[in-house]
Design a protein around this motif. Structure first.
Motif, PDB file in Angstrom:
ATOM      1  N   ASP A   8       0.871  -1.251  -0.055  1.00 39.63           N
ATOM      2  CA  ASP A   8       0.026  -0.017   0.107  1.00 39.63           C
ATOM      3  C   ASP A   8       0.893   1.173  -0.024  1.00 39.63           C
ATOM      4  O   ASP A   8       1.746   1.412   0.686  1.00 39.63           O
ATOM      5  CB  ASP A   8      -0.775   0.019   1.230  1.00 39.63           C
ATOM      6  N   LEU A  68      -4.584   6.984  -2.612  1.00 42.79           N
ATOM      7  CA  LEU A  68      -4.183   5.805  -2.131  1.00 42.79           C
ATOM      8  C   LEU A  68      -3.994   4.698  -3.221  1.00 42.79           C
ATOM      9  O   LEU A  68      -4.554   4.514  -4.354  1.00 42.79           O
ATOM     10  CB  LEU A  68      -5.225   4.989  -1.464  1.00 42.79           C
ATOM     11  N   PRO A 112       3.802  -8.890   4.917  1.00 43.45           N
ATOM     12  CA  PRO A 112       4.498 -10.315   4.388  1.00 43.45           C
ATOM     13  C   PRO A 112       3.720 -10.738   3.275  1.00 43.45           C
ATOM     14  O   PRO A 112       2.336 -10.777   3.152  1.00 43.45           O
ATOM     15  CB  PRO A 112       4.595 -10.850   5.696  1.00 43.45           C
ATOM     16  N   ARG A 130      -9.453 -11.603  14.015  1.00 47.58           N
ATOM     17  CA  ARG A 130      -8.298 -11.271  13.346  1.00 47.58           C
ATOM     18  C   ARG A 130      -7.214 -12.123  12.780  1.00 47.58           C
ATOM     19  O   ARG A 130      -7.312 -13.133  12.894  1.00 47.58           O
ATOM     20  CB  ARG A 130      -7.559 -10.346  14.408  1.00 47.58           C
ATOM     21  N   LEU A 131      -6.880 -11.721  11.466  1.00 47.92           N
ATOM     22  CA  LEU A 131      -5.809 -12.425  10.800  1.00 47.92           C
ATOM     23  C   LEU A 131      -4.486 -12.666  11.275  1.00 47.92           C
ATOM     24  O   LEU A 131      -3.761 -11.624  11.887  1.00 47.92           O
ATOM     25  CB  LEU A 131      -5.556 -11.783   9.298  1.00 47.92           C
ATOM     26  N   GLU A 133      -1.011 -15.149  11.332  1.00 55.05           N
ATOM     27  CA  GLU A 133      -0.211 -16.300  10.702  1.00 55.05           C
ATOM     28  C   GLU A 133       0.765 -16.691  11.777  1.00 55.05           C
ATOM     29  O   GLU A 133       1.352 -16.256  12.466  1.00 55.05           O
ATOM     30  CB  GLU A 133       0.780 -15.704   9.630  1.00 55.05           C
TER      31      GLU A 133
ATOM     32  N   ILE B 114      -8.704  -7.776   5.039  1.00 52.90           N
ATOM     33  CA  ILE B 114      -7.515  -7.094   5.335  1.00 52.90           C
ATOM     34  C   ILE B 114      -7.817  -5.503   4.713  1.00 52.90           C
ATOM     35  O   ILE B 114      -8.298  -5.212   3.693  1.00 52.90           O
ATOM     36  CB  ILE B 114      -6.370  -7.574   4.162  1.00 52.90           C
ATOM     37  N   ARG B 116      -7.173  -1.611   4.447  1.00 53.85           N
ATOM     38  CA  ARG B 116      -6.037  -0.913   3.685  1.00 53.85           C
ATOM     39  C   ARG B 116      -6.377   0.518   3.468  1.00 53.85           C
ATOM     40  O   ARG B 116      -7.520   0.906   3.400  1.00 53.85           O
ATOM     41  CB  ARG B 116      -5.631  -1.519   2.391  1.00 53.85           C
ATOM     42  N   GLY B 117      -5.258   1.381   3.872  1.00 53.14           N
ATOM     43  CA  GLY B 117      -5.411   2.826   3.660  1.00 53.14           C
ATOM     44  C   GLY B 117      -6.014   3.448   4.662  1.00 53.14           C
ATOM     45  O   GLY B 117      -6.508   4.524   4.394  1.00 53.14           O
ATOM     46  N   GLY B 118      -6.274   2.828   5.678  1.00 55.44           N
ATOM     47  CA  GLY B 118      -7.269   3.554   6.894  1.00 55.44           C
ATOM     48  C   GLY B 118      -6.314   4.350   7.749  1.00 55.44           C
ATOM     49  O   GLY B 118      -5.177   4.389   7.771  1.00 55.44           O
ATOM     50  N   ILE B 120      -5.980   3.866  10.919  1.00 51.95           N
ATOM     51  CA  ILE B 120      -5.456   2.894  11.883  1.00 51.95           C
ATOM     52  C   ILE B 120      -4.857   1.851  10.931  1.00 51.95           C
ATOM     53  O   ILE B 120      -5.504   1.217  10.026  1.00 51.95           O
ATOM     54  CB  ILE B 120      -6.532   2.527  12.803  1.00 51.95           C
ATOM     55  N   ASP B 121      -3.604   1.645  11.031  1.00 50.60           N
ATOM     56  CA  ASP B 121      -3.089   0.389  10.502  1.00 50.60           C
ATOM     57  C   ASP B 121      -2.871  -0.770  11.762  1.00 50.60           C
ATOM     58  O   ASP B 121      -2.332  -0.592  12.741  1.00 50.60           O
ATOM     59  CB  ASP B 121      -1.568   0.665   9.993  1.00 50.60           C
ATOM     60  N   TYR B 123      -1.671  -3.879  10.946  1.00 53.25           N
ATOM     61  CA  TYR B 123      -1.010  -5.048  10.824  1.00 53.25           C
ATOM     62  C   TYR B 123       0.360  -4.746  11.153  1.00 53.25           C
ATOM     63  O   TYR B 123       1.081  -3.968  10.567  1.00 53.25           O
ATOM     64  CB  TYR B 123      -1.050  -5.403   9.156  1.00 53.25           C
ATOM     65  N   TRP B 124       0.977  -5.335  12.121  1.00 49.98           N
ATOM     66  CA  TRP B 124       2.425  -5.539  12.548  1.00 49.98           C
ATOM     67  C   TRP B 124       3.138  -6.604  12.547  1.00 49.98           C
ATOM     68  O   TRP B 124       2.878  -7.475  13.405  1.00 49.98           O
ATOM     69  CB  TRP B 124       2.516  -4.640  13.955  1.00 49.98           C
ATOM     70  N   PRO B 125       3.904  -6.876  11.657  1.00 51.60           N
ATOM     71  CA  PRO B 125       4.576  -8.212  11.308  1.00 51.60           C
ATOM     72  C   PRO B 125       5.369  -8.727  12.510  1.00 51.60           C
ATOM     73  O   PRO B 125       5.822  -7.597  13.095  1.00 51.60           O
ATOM     74  CB  PRO B 125       5.233  -8.257  10.203  1.00 51.60           C
ATOM     75  N   GLY B 129       8.725 -12.074  10.745  1.00 50.37           N
ATOM     76  CA  GLY B 129       8.383 -11.775   9.363  1.00 50.37           C
ATOM     77  C   GLY B 129       6.668 -12.388   9.273  1.00 50.37           C
ATOM     78  O   GLY B 129       6.338 -12.511   8.046  1.00 50.37           O
ATOM     79  N   ARG B 130       6.006 -12.869  10.080  1.00 49.68           N
ATOM     80  CA  ARG B 130       4.549 -13.334  10.105  1.00 49.68           C
ATOM     81  C   ARG B 130       3.648 -12.451  10.096  1.00 49.68           C
ATOM     82  O   ARG B 130       3.934 -11.229  10.799  1.00 49.68           O
ATOM     83  CB  ARG B 130       4.457 -14.384  11.037  1.00 49.68           C
ATOM     84  N   LEU B 131       2.620 -12.341   9.589  1.00 51.01           N
ATOM     85  CA  LEU B 131       1.638 -11.481   9.226  1.00 51.01           C
ATOM     86  C   LEU B 131       0.665 -11.484  10.498  1.00 51.01           C
ATOM     87  O   LEU B 131       0.252 -12.713  10.918  1.00 51.01           O
ATOM     88  CB  LEU B 131       0.884 -11.740   8.171  1.00 51.01           C
ATOM     89  N   VAL B 132       0.586 -10.455  11.400  1.00 49.64           N
ATOM     90  CA  VAL B 132      -0.244 -10.429  12.585  1.00 49.64           C
ATOM     91  C   VAL B 132      -1.136  -9.240  12.667  1.00 49.64           C
ATOM     92  O   VAL B 132      -0.535  -8.128  12.348  1.00 49.64           O
ATOM     93  CB  VAL B 132       0.642 -10.569  13.829  1.00 49.64           C
ATOM     94  N   GLU B 133      -2.625  -9.098  13.027  1.00 47.90           N
ATOM     95  CA  GLU B 133      -3.328  -8.152  13.020  1.00 47.90           C
ATOM     96  C   GLU B 133      -3.534  -7.947  14.297  1.00 47.90           C
ATOM     97  O   GLU B 133      -4.395  -8.782  14.917  1.00 47.90           O
ATOM     98  CB  GLU B 133      -4.700  -8.458  12.174  1.00 47.90           C
ATOM     99  N   ASP B 135      -5.503  -5.662  17.362  1.00 47.53           N
ATOM    100  CA  ASP B 135      -6.754  -5.131  17.710  1.00 47.53           C
ATOM    101  C   ASP B 135      -6.894  -3.573  17.856  1.00 47.53           C
ATOM    102  O   ASP B 135      -7.332  -3.115  19.055  1.00 47.53           O
ATOM    103  CB  ASP B 135      -7.553  -5.877  18.703  1.00 47.53           C
TER     104      ASP B 135
END
Lengths: 366, 366
Positions: A8, A68, A112, A130-131, A133, B114, B116-118, B120-121, B123-125, B129-133, B135
């Motif tokens: 993004d 965006l 990722p 929530r997602l 991995e 997922i 995007r562009g909000g 509030i972000d 997603y902080w890996p 390096g794993r994707l974690v969302e 709250d």
């Protein structure tokens, strides 16, 4: 394995003319890759540009007029080279965008890669959706029982993880969960009568048996009243082989010196005990989490929970204790409702709660 | 806010003819939505079909000949109605696929949307390096210091979280981290001389000051030698306002009865102390995690770490103790290297390690 990278770019521009400038600036980067371009122009909603490569990869470039820009790449390269090429492409995009906006970019976010269609599924959402991995590297057990799908997956940091119908149940790292549901080390189980409802992973049974109780009875209900619960013979079979850090040798036999495991519906068992006047010092309900639904009147799961609670109170000694798990701390509505259910029991009860960090859940659990 | 839903259908088919059958079966579902279709046929790599809606939404349908069908939807609807429409569309796709393959589908996976562009972000890996969302529901603080970007984001379950240059540093829920780096409650700090390197969130300082030490000196280095570290005045400013559960009132003043905070480069301070013969009972290094890089010869961060370690040993009393954090348990190479660095110090040291569950890290940390 197919993977997808989402990137993004978040700018402050507001003119359709700028959308066009972004498109013009980025086009050469994709064209250099020998990708075929298809441009869709919404006028008022910006652009979608699709780039297709001969090897089956493709990219979506979505340019929004409010500033965006989204770049999504989908590829099948499990080699490092393919990954490096994608990184280089994205680096170029980032560079070009910074040039174009003279560094005035609010946010650049590269997520990722999401791995899809592989033998190993690493994505197991939390109870509040929530997602997440996981670092899964092996499928240890994957079977369908008459009641549910049972998976045991290996995680590098959590050990083997039991996943029932897609819900993360317990990992070998989660002694904290077992300790919490046993009363956080504040209880003395020596010489006590204990009833465990559910607990098919054997964790609670294993920990209590170590503490020299008089008798532990574990009842594994054997019907699918509850959508996801650790309750069937196949769960026991999987766990006794692959979750030994959790259950030790306690599931190797269904009967030991001071414990027995009944593969039976717990409702008639509880009714029978109540009738016989068989009483317990502790009842530990590990059958299922608090239901996520917040309309208890319509939901038979809540009724079922209340029934279990009522029956449990009937077999509990005057000074006995009842332990159960809550649910993810974010599902506050469900937790509040659960507390309301407690007040509807046939006898008044006192209760307290405690929040615990269960490593593999990746969230806090009261 | 724009969002994207990824859905995977995983089948066992092997013929190009089957790809065509999937396309034919699913086309009507998208066409009913009034979406414009663009079909790309690779022949040997299956199909990519793009569906475009007038409102700016679009869908990618990717059909692979080895039996994988990927549906990705990108939309801008922050209302429930839009979400429900997407759910209904995906339900139809799932139904149609089950009909087509007579239920013979190995896996259906629908990932959470997922966002995007909000503002509030979420997603902080993780460090590996794993994707974690997370709250996250509020941006509490977001500033650029000369050294790094400093964010404090509010999480419903973890409280406020300090994020430095994109790395999750500490949340208000993470007392476990602070306790671990202080020696897990096994140390007696009463009347002791303590040196903290880094620790800008004030967590360690706050906890030790409670234990009546003789004097705690906290040195906040003030240059950007380390890519991401909690070391500057702006970190202190953000934390003393927004991380009070972590730091209490200890950062309100840089000097208290039994502590002082020096906003200075720690290297000259350590050198000065070493020269003056100023000695400490405890040195706690909270400057940075073990570097992720595994080529210490090339990486000046490793050199920097070794320098800090060497200097720390020089100001440590004979029976003094040095505490530091490791890194994510999955980065085993980096941890092994760190242990090797310990053996290169000018004096021999004994060390032990411990793994701890830090709630907001969503991974185990030694």
């Amino acid at each position: 394995m197919w993977w997808k990278i989402l990137t993004d770019y978040f700018f402050s521009f507001n003119l359709a003319a700028d959308c066009n400038a972004v498109l013009k600036a980025l086009q050469p980067i994709f064209q250099e890759q020998g990708m075929t371009e298809t441009v869709h122009n919404w006028e008022d909603h910006g652009y979608l540009v699709t780039y297709i490569k001969k090897n089956g990869s493709f990219a979506n470039l979505r340019i929004h007029p409010h500033g965006l820009v989204l770049v999504d790449l989908q590829s099948y390269n499990d080699d490092m080279k393919g990954r490096q090429e994608v990184d280089q492409l994205l680096n170029k995009v980032e560079e070009r965008m910074k040039e174009l906006f003279h560094g005035n970019i609010k946010r650049v976010k590269r997520l990722p890669a999401i791995l899809r269609g592989g033998v190993i599924d690493r994505y197991w959402p939390t109870a509040d959706g929530r997602l997440v991995e996981y670092d899964i590297d092996e499928v240890v057990y994957d079977e369908d029982s008459p009641f549910q799908n049972i998976k045991i997956l290996h995680s590098k940091q959590f050990g083997n993880i039991l996943i029932l119908s897609g819900d993360v149940n317990l990992a070998e790292s989660d002694l904290a969960y077992t300790q919490a549901i046993m009363g956080s080390g504040k209880e003395d189980y020596t010489g006590k009568e204990v009833l465990i409802l559910g607990g098919g992973d054997g964790g609670i049974l294993y920990e209590i048996v170590k503490l020299k109780p008089k008798m532990v009875t574990m009842v594994e209900i054997s019907f699918d009243k509850v959508a996801s619960s650790n309750i069937d013979q196949m769960v026991i079979d999987g766990c006794k082989k692959h979750m030994r850090k959790t259950c030790g040798d306690v599931l190797d036999n269904l009967k030991g010196e001071c414990y027995q495991v009944l593969i039976e519906d717990c409702i008639p068992v509880l009714k029978r005990y109540a009738k016989e006047g068989r009483m317990f010092d502790y009842v530990i309900n590990d059958l299922t989490a608090v239901p996520i639904s917040t309309s208890p009147e319509e939901d038979s799961t809540w009724e079922f929970l209340r029934l279990i609670l009522d029956l449990s109170m009937k077999v509990l000694k005057q000074d006995g204790k009842y332990f159960t798990q809550g649910n993810c701390i974010n599902l506050t509505d469900a937790l509040t409702l659960y507390e309301e259910q407690l007040s509807r029991l046939y006898c008044p009860v006192e209760f307290s709660k405690e929040t615990v960090c269960v490593p593999s859940y990746m969230e806090l659990y009261p």
